[in-house]
Design a protein around this motif. Structure first.
Motif, PDB file in Angstrom:
ATOM      1  N   THR A  23      25.575 -24.871  24.464  1.00 38.27           N
ATOM      2  CA  THR A  23      24.856 -25.998  23.875  1.00 38.27           C
ATOM      3  C   THR A  23      25.838 -26.918  23.141  1.00 38.27           C
ATOM      4  N   SER A  24      27.039 -27.040  23.686  1.00 34.89           N
ATOM      5  CA  SER A  24      28.070 -27.890  23.089  1.00 34.89           C
ATOM      6  C   SER A  24      27.569 -29.328  23.025  1.00 34.89           C
ATOM      7  N   PHE A  25      28.125 -30.092  22.080  1.00 37.00           N
ATOM      8  CA  PHE A  25      27.657 -31.458  21.916  1.00 37.00           C
ATOM      9  C   PHE A  25      28.744 -32.339  21.308  1.00 37.00           C
ATOM     10  N   VAL A  26      28.504 -33.643  21.386  1.00 35.45           N
ATOM     11  CA  VAL A  26      29.392 -34.644  20.785  1.00 35.45           C
ATOM     12  C   VAL A  26      28.588 -35.350  19.697  1.00 35.45           C
ATOM     13  N   ALA A  27      29.150 -35.402  18.494  1.00 38.35           N
ATOM     14  CA  ALA A  27      28.488 -36.076  17.372  1.00 38.35           C
ATOM     15  C   ALA A  27      28.592 -37.587  17.543  1.00 38.35           C
ATOM     16  N   PRO A  28      27.764 -38.346  16.845  1.00 35.74           N
ATOM     17  CA  PRO A  28      27.821 -39.812  16.959  1.00 35.74           C
ATOM     18  C   PRO A  28      29.206 -40.396  16.682  1.00 35.74           C
ATOM     19  N   ASP A  29      30.008 -39.718  15.844  1.00 39.16           N
ATOM     20  CA  ASP A  29      31.353 -40.234  15.551  1.00 39.16           C
ATOM     21  C   ASP A  29      32.382 -39.829  16.603  1.00 39.16           C
ATOM     22  N   GLY A  30      31.944 -39.113  17.662  1.00 37.21           N
ATOM     23  CA  GLY A  30      32.840 -38.718  18.745  1.00 37.21           C
ATOM     24  C   GLY A  30      33.416 -37.321  18.601  1.00 37.21           C
ATOM     25  N   ALA A  31      33.219 -36.692  17.451  1.00 34.13           N
ATOM     26  CA  ALA A  31      33.727 -35.330  17.248  1.00 34.13           C
ATOM     27  C   ALA A  31      32.959 -34.358  18.146  1.00 34.13           C
ATOM     28  N   ARG A  32      33.703 -33.451  18.766  1.00 36.15           N
ATOM     29  CA  ARG A  32      33.084 -32.486  19.673  1.00 36.15           C
ATOM     30  C   ARG A  32      32.892 -31.139  18.990  1.00 36.15           C
ATOM     31  N   LEU A  34      32.143 -27.216  20.259  1.00 40.10           N
ATOM     32  CA  LEU A  34      31.985 -26.218  21.314  1.00 40.10           C
ATOM     33  C   LEU A  34      31.024 -25.181  20.750  1.00 40.10           C
ATOM     34  N   GLN A  35      29.878 -24.998  21.388  1.00 33.95           N
ATOM     35  CA  GLN A  35      28.851 -24.096  20.865  1.00 33.95           C
ATOM     36  C   GLN A  35      28.283 -23.245  21.995  1.00 33.95           C
ATOM     37  N   GLN A  36      28.451 -21.942  21.854  1.00 34.02           N
ATOM     38  CA  GLN A  36      27.967 -21.009  22.872  1.00 34.02           C
ATOM     39  C   GLN A  36      27.264 -19.849  22.192  1.00 34.02           C
ATOM     40  N   SER A  37      26.244 -19.324  22.859  1.00 41.48           N
ATOM     41  CA  SER A  37      25.507 -18.197  22.287  1.00 41.48           C
ATOM     42  C   SER A  37      25.113 -17.217  23.372  1.00 41.48           C
ATOM     43  N   ILE A  38      24.779 -16.018  22.907  1.00 42.16           N
ATOM     44  CA  ILE A  38      24.358 -14.961  23.805  1.00 42.16           C
ATOM     45  C   ILE A  38      23.360 -14.082  23.059  1.00 42.16           C
ATOM     46  N   VAL A  39      22.412 -13.534  23.777  1.00 45.35           N
ATOM     47  CA  VAL A  39      21.455 -12.593  23.192  1.00 45.35           C
ATOM     48  C   VAL A  39      21.908 -11.192  23.579  1.00 45.35           C
ATOM     49  N   ILE A  40      22.024 -10.340  22.562  1.00 46.15           N
ATOM     50  CA  ILE A  40      22.505  -8.978  22.768  1.00 46.15           C
ATOM     51  C   ILE A  40      21.453  -7.996  22.274  1.00 46.15           C
ATOM     52  N   PRO A 135      14.106  -6.130  15.820  1.00 46.20           N
ATOM     53  CA  PRO A 135      14.903  -5.091  15.154  1.00 46.20           C
ATOM     54  C   PRO A 135      16.153  -4.681  15.938  1.00 46.20           C
ATOM     55  N   ASN A 136      16.141  -4.827  17.253  1.00 49.54           N
ATOM     56  CA  ASN A 136      17.270  -4.395  18.085  1.00 49.54           C
ATOM     57  C   ASN A 136      17.721  -5.485  19.055  1.00 49.54           C
ATOM     58  N   ARG A 137      17.586  -6.735  18.639  1.00 49.38           N
ATOM     59  CA  ARG A 137      17.951  -7.866  19.508  1.00 49.38           C
ATOM     60  C   ARG A 137      18.481  -8.984  18.617  1.00 49.38           C
ATOM     61  N   THR A 138      19.644  -9.520  18.986  1.00 49.30           N
ATOM     62  CA  THR A 138      20.315 -10.515  18.149  1.00 49.30           C
ATOM     63  C   THR A 138      20.871 -11.637  19.005  1.00 49.30           C
ATOM     64  N   LYS A 139      20.715 -12.848  18.513  1.00 50.41           N
ATOM     65  CA  LYS A 139      21.379 -13.996  19.125  1.00 50.41           C
ATOM     66  C   LYS A 139      22.662 -14.234  18.331  1.00 50.41           C
ATOM     67  N   VAL A 140      23.799 -14.221  19.024  1.00 44.87           N
ATOM     68  CA  VAL A 140      25.098 -14.477  18.409  1.00 44.87           C
ATOM     69  C   VAL A 140      25.563 -15.846  18.905  1.00 44.87           C
ATOM     70  N   THR A 141      25.845 -16.747  17.959  1.00 46.08           N
ATOM     71  CA  THR A 141      26.277 -18.103  18.311  1.00 46.08           C
ATOM     72  C   THR A 141      27.650 -18.366  17.707  1.00 46.08           C
ATOM     73  N   LEU A 142      28.572 -18.805  18.549  1.00 45.99           N
ATOM     74  CA  LEU A 142      29.906 -19.179  18.115  1.00 45.99           C
ATOM     75  C   LEU A 142      30.057 -20.685  18.316  1.00 45.99           C
ATOM     76  N   SER A 143      30.259 -21.408  17.203  1.00 51.08           N
ATOM     77  CA  SER A 143      30.466 -22.855  17.241  1.00 51.08           C
ATOM     78  C   SER A 143      31.861 -23.149  16.728  1.00 51.08           C
ATOM     79  N   GLN A 144      32.531 -24.106  17.350  1.00 55.45           N
ATOM     80  CA  GLN A 144      33.851 -24.534  16.900  1.00 55.45           C
ATOM     81  C   GLN A 144      33.836 -26.049  16.780  1.00 55.45           C
ATOM     82  N   THR A 145      34.138 -26.532  15.579  1.00 58.72           N
ATOM     83  CA  THR A 145      34.157 -27.966  15.311  1.00 58.72           C
ATOM     84  C   THR A 145      35.598 -28.431  15.133  1.00 58.72           C
TER      85      THR A 145
END
Length: 184
Positions: A23-32, A34-40, A135-145
Motif C-alpha cells: 500500500t505504498s504511496f506518494v505524499a502531496p509533497d512528493g515524498a514516498r 514504502l508500505q507493506q503488510s502481511i497477516v500472520i 487472539p492468534n492473528r496479527t497484521k504486521v505493517t512495515l512502512s519506510q518514509t
C-alpha cells in the motif's frame, strides 16, 4: 547466508508475493512511503518478540543479531554468518521509540558497503506496526518514509520493496510453521 549480489538481483527483478500487501504511496509533497503488510496466524506478543529478541530475530531474519530495545537503543544484524557483532560492515539501526506490542520506529545508521545508495538509506525512517486481528492473528505493517525522488533512491527503494516483502513472507512462514499441529 544470502550473498548481497543475490539480493540485488532479486531487487532488480522482484517476484510479487501474494501474501504481502503493498500500500505504498506518494505524499502531496512528493515524498514516498514504502508500505507493506502481511497477516500472520500468530499472536502479537510472539511476533513482537520475533523482532525484539535477538534469538528470535535470528530465527527468521539474520543469523547474527543484537538488540538493545529502548528508546535510543539499537538493532545490529548481518546476513553474513562469518561476521560478529561490532563488524564495521554490519547493518545498524537506532531505535527512535517503541510502544510494546504495538510499534517500533527505527532509523538506519550503517548499511553494508556493498549496498548501492547506502548513504541514502540513512534518510529513511522505518515504522513497524502490529495490529491484532484476533487472539492468534496479527497484521504486521512495515512502512519506510524518507525516500527521495532521484534515480539512486529509486534503485534503493526497489531493493527494499523486494527485500521487505521477502522478509515479511519469511516471518509468516517461520511463525505459522511453529504453530502448525504435528503432521501437518
Amino acid at each position: 547466508m544470502i550473498p548481497l549480489i543475490a539480493l540485488l538481483l532479486a531487487a532488480a527483478n522482484p517476484a510479487p508475493n501474494p501474501a504481502v500487501s503493498d500500500t505504498s504511496f506518494v505524499a502531496p509533497d512528493g515524498a514516498r512511503t514504502l508500505q507493506q503488510s502481511i497477516v500472520i496466524d500468530a499472536p502479537v506478543p510472539v511476533l513482537w518478540k520475533a523482532f525484539t529478541d535477538a534469538t528470535e530475530f535470528q530465527r527468521w531474519s539474520a543469523p547474527v543479531a543484537a538488540i538493545d530495545l529502548k528508546t535510543g537503543g539499537s538493532l545490529e544484524a548481518t546476513y553474513d554468518d562469518k561476521h560478529a557483532i561490532g563488524d564495521p560492515d554490519n547493518i545498524r539501526h537506532r531505535i527512535v521509540t517503541y510502544l510494546p506490542n504495538r510499534l517500533i520506529v527505527f532509523q538506519n545508521t550503517n548499511a553494508p558497503a556493498g549496498l548501492p545508495g547506502r548513504e541514502l538509506f540513512k534518510q529513511v525512517v522505518a515504522v513497524l506496526e502490529y495490529e491484532p486481528l484476533g487472539p492468534n492473528r496479527t497484521k504486521v505493517t512495515l512502512s519506510q518514509t524518507g525516500w527521495g525522488p532521484d534515480p539512486a533512491s529509486d534503485t534503493l527503494y526497489r531493493f527494499f520493496q523486494s527485500g521487505n516483502a521477502a522478509s515479511l513472507a519469511k516471518m509468516k512462514r517461520v511463525y505459522e510453521a511453529m504453530r502448525a499441529p504435528a503432521g501437518r
